[in-house]
Design a protein around this motif. Structure first.
Motif, short mmCIF file in Angstrom:
data_model
loop_
_atom_site.label_atom_id
_atom_site.label_comp_id
_atom_site.label_asym_id
_atom_site.label_seq_id
_atom_site.Cartn_x
_atom_site.Cartn_y
_atom_site.Cartn_z
N LYS A 1 15.67 -70.82 -3.91
CA LYS A 1 15.23 -69.68 -4.71
C LYS A 1 16.40 -69.13 -5.50
O LYS A 1 17.52 -69.07 -5.02
N ILE A 2 16.10 -68.75 -6.73
CA ILE A 2 17.06 -68.02 -7.55
C ILE A 2 16.39 -66.72 -7.98
O ILE A 2 15.17 -66.58 -7.91
N GLU A 3 17.20 -65.79 -8.43
CA GLU A 3 16.66 -64.52 -8.90
C GLU A 3 17.10 -64.32 -10.34
O GLU A 3 18.28 -64.50 -10.67
N VAL A 4 16.15 -64.01 -11.20
CA VAL A 4 16.43 -63.75 -12.61
C VAL A 4 15.73 -62.47 -13.03
O VAL A 4 14.77 -62.04 -12.40
N VAL A 5 16.22 -61.88 -14.10
CA VAL A 5 15.61 -60.67 -14.64
C VAL A 5 15.21 -60.95 -16.09
O VAL A 5 16.03 -61.39 -16.89
N GLY A 6 13.94 -60.72 -16.39
CA GLY A 6 13.44 -60.88 -17.75
C GLY A 6 13.07 -59.53 -18.33
O GLY A 6 12.74 -58.60 -17.59
N SER A 7 13.12 -59.43 -19.64
CA SER A 7 12.78 -58.16 -20.27
C SER A 7 12.00 -58.39 -21.55
O SER A 7 12.03 -59.48 -22.13
#
Length: 92
Positions: A31-37
């Protein structure tokens, strides 16, 4: 919710079932964690995060939204931000 979005979620959560109606074999995921906007909404923020991750991460299979935030300007939502955990299968 848009039909294309539901199809995307189904394909990401059940990639093997959607192809051959078979059960998914045993997989190990990372698992990776990303932030989208996006200024256009929650779904666009998710789509932007997945599209960007797809450029460098192979074998993405599922995602979960772990956080949702919004920026407020003049009493209205101005910008959406979502944190996704993306699971992908390991190669080899």
């Amino acid at each position: 919710m848009a039909l294309w979005y539901l199809r995307l979620v189904f394909l990401l959560f059940f990639p093997t079932l959607s192809r051959n109606n078979q059960r998914m074999s045993d997989h190990v995921y990372k698992k990776i964690e990303v932030v989208g906007s996006s200024p256009n909404g929650f779904e666009d923020a998710v789509t932007n995060a997945l599209a960007r991750a797809h450029k460098t991460v192979r074998n993405m299979r599922w995602f979960e939204v772990s956080e949702t935030r919004g920026y407020i300007e003049n009493g209205k939502v101005d910008h959406w931000q979502v944190t996704l955990k993306i699971g992908f299968t390991l190669e080899g």
